[in-house]
Structure formats: C-alpha cells, structure tokens
Design a protein around this motif. Structure first.
Motif, PDB file in Angstrom:
ATOM      1  N   PRO A  91     -48.238  36.630  36.402  1.00 42.26           N
ATOM      2  CA  PRO A  91     -48.917  36.539  35.198  1.00 42.26           C
ATOM      3  C   PRO A  91     -49.965  37.484  34.999  1.00 42.26           C
ATOM      4  N   HIS A  92     -50.476  38.165  36.060  1.00 39.12           N
ATOM      5  CA  HIS A  92     -51.599  39.160  36.017  1.00 39.12           C
ATOM      6  C   HIS A  92     -51.001  40.440  35.377  1.00 39.12           C
ATOM      7  N   VAL A  93     -49.760  40.475  35.692  1.00 33.52           N
ATOM      8  CA  VAL A  93     -49.037  41.917  35.279  1.00 33.52           C
ATOM      9  C   VAL A  93     -49.068  41.752  33.741  1.00 33.52           C
ATOM     10  N   THR A  94     -48.553  40.621  33.308  1.00 35.97           N
ATOM     11  CA  THR A  94     -48.124  40.450  31.821  1.00 35.97           C
ATOM     12  C   THR A  94     -49.489  39.891  30.924  1.00 35.97           C
ATOM     13  N   ALA A  95     -50.606  40.161  31.471  1.00 36.87           N
ATOM     14  CA  ALA A  95     -51.668  39.500  30.950  1.00 36.87           C
ATOM     15  C   ALA A  95     -52.019  40.564  29.816  1.00 36.87           C
ATOM     16  N   ILE A  96     -52.097  41.825  29.974  1.00 29.83           N
ATOM     17  CA  ILE A  96     -52.303  42.735  28.839  1.00 29.83           C
ATOM     18  C   ILE A  96     -51.226  42.667  27.734  1.00 29.83           C
ATOM     19  N   PRO A  97     -49.983  42.821  27.954  1.00 32.83           N
ATOM     20  CA  PRO A  97     -49.098  42.660  27.117  1.00 32.83           C
ATOM     21  C   PRO A  97     -49.114  41.236  26.266  1.00 32.83           C
ATOM     22  N   ASN A  98     -49.397  40.139  27.006  1.00 32.15           N
ATOM     23  CA  ASN A  98     -49.568  38.908  26.402  1.00 32.15           C
ATOM     24  C   ASN A  98     -50.626  38.962  25.276  1.00 32.15           C
ATOM     25  N   TYR A  99     -51.719  39.441  25.826  1.00 28.02           N
ATOM     26  CA  TYR A  99     -53.144  39.613  24.746  1.00 28.02           C
ATOM     27  C   TYR A  99     -52.697  40.427  23.617  1.00 28.02           C
ATOM     28  N   MET A 100     -52.114  41.514  23.656  1.00 30.68           N
ATOM     29  CA  MET A 100     -51.696  42.394  22.481  1.00 30.68           C
ATOM     30  C   MET A 100     -50.621  41.851  21.629  1.00 30.68           C
ATOM     31  N   VAL A 101     -49.618  40.959  22.220  1.00 33.23           N
ATOM     32  CA  VAL A 101     -48.912  39.947  21.196  1.00 33.23           C
ATOM     33  C   VAL A 101     -49.721  39.103  20.639  1.00 33.23           C
ATOM     34  N   MET A 102     -50.678  38.511  21.364  1.00 33.69           N
ATOM     35  CA  MET A 102     -51.355  37.372  20.606  1.00 33.69           C
ATOM     36  C   MET A 102     -52.167  38.023  19.488  1.00 33.69           C
ATOM     37  N   SER A 103     -52.518  39.085  19.961  1.00 35.70           N
ATOM     38  CA  SER A 103     -53.815  39.668  18.913  1.00 35.70           C
ATOM     39  C   SER A 103     -53.026  40.118  17.747  1.00 35.70           C
ATOM     40  N   ARG A 104     -51.819  40.790  17.688  1.00 33.74           N
ATOM     41  CA  ARG A 104     -50.875  41.377  16.721  1.00 33.74           C
ATOM     42  C   ARG A 104     -50.512  39.895  15.772  1.00 33.74           C
ATOM     43  N   LEU A 105     -50.061  38.894  16.378  1.00 33.02           N
ATOM     44  CA  LEU A 105     -49.970  37.453  15.732  1.00 33.02           C
ATOM     45  C   LEU A 105     -51.306  37.006  15.132  1.00 33.02           C
ATOM     46  N   GLY A 106     -52.291  37.278  15.266  1.00 29.08           N
ATOM     47  CA  GLY A 106     -53.309  36.780  14.909  1.00 29.08           C
ATOM     48  C   GLY A 106     -53.788  35.567  15.629  1.00 29.08           C
ATOM     49  N   TRP A 107     -53.353  35.377  16.732  1.00 31.24           N
ATOM     50  CA  TRP A 107     -53.342  33.969  17.425  1.00 31.24           C
ATOM     51  C   TRP A 107     -54.560  33.840  18.300  1.00 31.24           C
ATOM     52  N   ILE A 108     -55.253  34.972  18.553  1.00 24.65           N
ATOM     53  CA  ILE A 108     -56.517  34.936  19.483  1.00 24.65           C
ATOM     54  C   ILE A 108     -57.626  33.973  18.951  1.00 24.65           C
ATOM     55  N   ASP A 109     -58.194  33.154  19.672  1.00 22.66           N
ATOM     56  CA  ASP A 109     -59.213  32.347  19.272  1.00 22.66           C
ATOM     57  C   ASP A 109     -58.616  31.090  18.795  1.00 22.66           C
ATOM     58  N   THR A 110     -57.300  30.805  19.180  1.00 24.18           N
ATOM     59  CA  THR A 110     -56.565  29.462  18.631  1.00 24.18           C
ATOM     60  C   THR A 110     -55.928  29.110  19.881  1.00 24.18           C
ATOM     61  N   HIS A 111     -55.583  27.657  19.675  1.00 21.00           N
ATOM     62  CA  HIS A 111     -54.802  27.205  20.560  1.00 21.00           C
ATOM     63  C   HIS A 111     -53.332  27.730  20.799  1.00 21.00           C
ATOM     64  N   LEU A 112     -52.841  28.153  19.725  1.00 19.71           N
ATOM     65  CA  LEU A 112     -51.351  28.853  19.945  1.00 19.71           C
ATOM     66  C   LEU A 112     -51.368  29.878  20.886  1.00 19.71           C
ATOM     67  N   SER A 113     -52.403  30.555  21.196  1.00 23.65           N
ATOM     68  CA  SER A 113     -52.359  31.632  22.141  1.00 23.65           C
ATOM     69  C   SER A 113     -52.186  31.000  23.669  1.00 23.65           C
ATOM     70  N   LEU A 114     -52.699  29.757  23.855  1.00 22.97           N
ATOM     71  CA  LEU A 114     -52.087  29.149  25.201  1.00 22.97           C
ATOM     72  C   LEU A 114     -51.001  28.335  25.106  1.00 22.97           C
ATOM     73  N   ILE A 115     -50.626  27.837  24.224  1.00 23.28           N
ATOM     74  CA  ILE A 115     -49.244  27.041  23.926  1.00 23.28           C
ATOM     75  C   ILE A 115     -48.247  27.876  24.021  1.00 23.28           C
ATOM     76  N   VAL A 116     -48.024  28.749  23.013  1.00 19.56           N
ATOM     77  CA  VAL A 116     -46.685  29.493  22.865  1.00 19.56           C
ATOM     78  C   VAL A 116     -46.494  30.170  24.051  1.00 19.56           C
ATOM     79  N   PRO A 117     -47.247  30.867  24.812  1.00 19.44           N
ATOM     80  CA  PRO A 117     -46.860  31.544  26.121  1.00 19.44           C
ATOM     81  C   PRO A 117     -46.429  30.388  27.114  1.00 19.44           C
ATOM     82  N   ALA A 118     -46.780  29.414  27.160  1.00 16.99           N
ATOM     83  CA  ALA A 118     -46.376  28.185  28.090  1.00 16.99           C
ATOM     84  C   ALA A 118     -45.217  27.750  27.690  1.00 16.99           C
ATOM     85  N   MET A 119     -44.924  27.619  26.410  1.00 21.44           N
ATOM     86  CA  MET A 119     -43.408  27.219  26.028  1.00 21.44           C
ATOM     87  C   MET A 119     -42.226  28.072  26.478  1.00 21.44           C
TER      88      MET A 119
END
Length: 284
Positions: free
Chosen positions: A130-158
């Motif tokens: 998960p540490h390797v994919t942390a930066i790509p995950n953050y970039m994806v969540m940022s592009r989707l506008g989900w930073i600072d929302t619960h979706l940024s934690l729920i969707v990657p877990a799904m």
C-alpha cells in the motif's frame, strides 16, 4: 460401495494433555486482550506503577468519565467520530464484498477474451505494498475531487484486489451443473448470483468481512481527510494520547472501545465460517 469410517482413538491421558495444551495456548493468546481490558479500568497510579501490574487492583470508571469530559470540551463530539468510522467501515466493507463478488463471478464461470489477463493483473496487484500505491491513489482521488471526503477512503477499500482473488477461487468450486440447472429453470443471471452463488460462497465473504472490517475500523483518515468533522475515532484516540501522561487513562478507555467491535464481529463471524466451511463441500 460401503463407506468405512475410521475413528481416531485416543487414550484419556493423551486427550487431557491435548486439551490442557490448547487451553494454555489459548490463554496465552488472550493475554493482550485481558491486559487492555484491565488497563481501561486502572486508575492513573496503577497505570504508571513499576513493575507494572497485569490485573487491576482498584477498578474505576474514571477513565470513561474523563473521556466523556475531554470530548465534551471539543467542538466535534465523540459521537461524530463514531459516526464517521461506522460510515466508512460499513460502506467500505459491504461495498468491497459486493464489488469483489460481482467481478469474480464472470471471471470464475465464464471464459471471455482477456479474462485470464485480467486475473493475472489482479494477482500481480497483490504484490504491491500500500505504501507503493499511496501516491498514485492520492493523485486519482485528487483528480476525482474526493480529497477531504469519505469517498477517498471508501472507494479504494472497495477495490482491494484480495477480495476478488479470494471470491474467484471459491466460486470456481461451485459445480457448473447447478448453475446450468438454474438457467434451465428460467433463473436470470442476477437471480443465480444472489440466490445460488452468494449463499454457497458464504465462507469467502465472511472471511473478507473479518479481514476488511478491522482495517477500516482502525483507519485515521491518513492523507485524504483533513476536516475535523470528517475524522475517525482512531484519529480522536491519537489526539488524546498526544495530550501526555495525564491522558493515559482516557487513551486506554478509547483503545478498549476500538477493540470491542472488531473482536465481537470476529467471534460471531468465526463460528459462521467454521460451520459453513464444514458443510459446503460440493462436487460436480
């Protein structure tokens, strides 16, 4: 051909020794939990005594009262942290089970162009930390506008790949004849999936429940959630611990609260997993 059942005969001393060994091993495994429970009811003088005492001498509820007082002074109530944790854990876990199951079903029971390649990608993704994919995950969540929302934690877990891998392996064991019989009877694919496949792979999704629930229950929001009103219960615990030794009792109380729910779920699900695994052997 008659079936010959063999029984393993043990003498009474051997059975007693085996029982004592398992009981001793089980008691040893339970020591951290017992210690955490005792710490939650220890007064401050017992928490910092040296040498430390394993069992509480003078149990008290002051740690829980202090927790209510500390969170009462905060502009974000403790119930809000609980609510955020429950929302993230519930939607993330249930969504993970449903999404992994629906993706695994066609991979397990249908052969289509690219199915093998897709599964190889899923298996390959299990090798990445998960540490390797942390930066790509953050970039994806940022592009989707989900930073600072619960979706940024729920969707990657799904989308956790372990669930798809586990569900596919279990679904491949289902006999094709049973599914074909359901189709002949007029059942649709959705009916077959929800009424036949999912009940028969109950051990798999209960295992996913046990694996995924504690991870989401113990999340603190990481680098995705910044607003205080969106933070989780584990974040509140970390902030309480940072208050110094005066908050040690309160921290022990919150740690117990965080432990109770996953352990209770594990105990309930474990019995169901054992029961379904022992009775779900199927042959084509």
């Amino acid at each position: 051909m008659a079936l010959i059942k063999k029984r393993l005969n043990r003498s009474l001393p051997v059975s007693l020794m085996l029982f004592l060994f398992l009981a001793l091993f089980g008691a040893f495994m339970a020591l951290p939990l017992v210690y955490a429970v005792n710490n939650a009811f220890k007064p401050l003088d017992e928490l910092f005594i040296f040498p430390p005492r394993f069992f509480v001498r003078n149990p008290t509820l002051d740690n829980f009262f202090d927790l209510a007082a500390v969170m009462g002074d905060s502009w974000v109530p403790l119930s809000r942290y609980f609510f955020n944790t429950i929302v993230i854990t519930l939607f993330g876990t249930v969504g993970h089970i449903i999404l992994a199951s629906m993706a695994a079903y066609p991979l397990a029971k249908y052969k289509f162009p690219g199915s093998s390649a897709i599964f190889r990608v899923v298996v390959l993704s299990l090798m990445f930390s998960p540490h390797v994919t942390a930066i790509p995950n953050y970039m994806v969540m940022s592009r989707l506008g989900w930073i600072d929302t619960h979706l940024s934690l729920i969707v990657p877990a799904m989308a956790f790949p372990l669930g798809l891998f586990l569900m596919k392996q279990f679904m491949e064991q289902l006999p094709d004849a049973m599914l074909e019989a359901a189709k002949i009877d007029g059942a649709s694919e959705y009916r077959i999936f929800w009424k036949i496949v999912m009940p028969n792979v109950k051990p798999a999704w209960l295992t996913l429940l046990i694996l995924q629930f504690p991870v989401l229950w113990g999340t603190n929001g990481g680098d995705f959630v910044y607003s205080e009103e969106l933070k989780t219960l584990n974040y509140a615990l970390q902030q309480i611990i940072l208050g110094g030794i005066a908050r040690a009792g309160v921290g022990a109380a919150v740690a117990l609260i965080l432990m109770v729910v996953p352990i209770t779920l594990f105990i309930i699900s474990q019995s169901n997993v054992i029961q379904t695994m022992s009775s779900s052997g199927m042959k084509d």
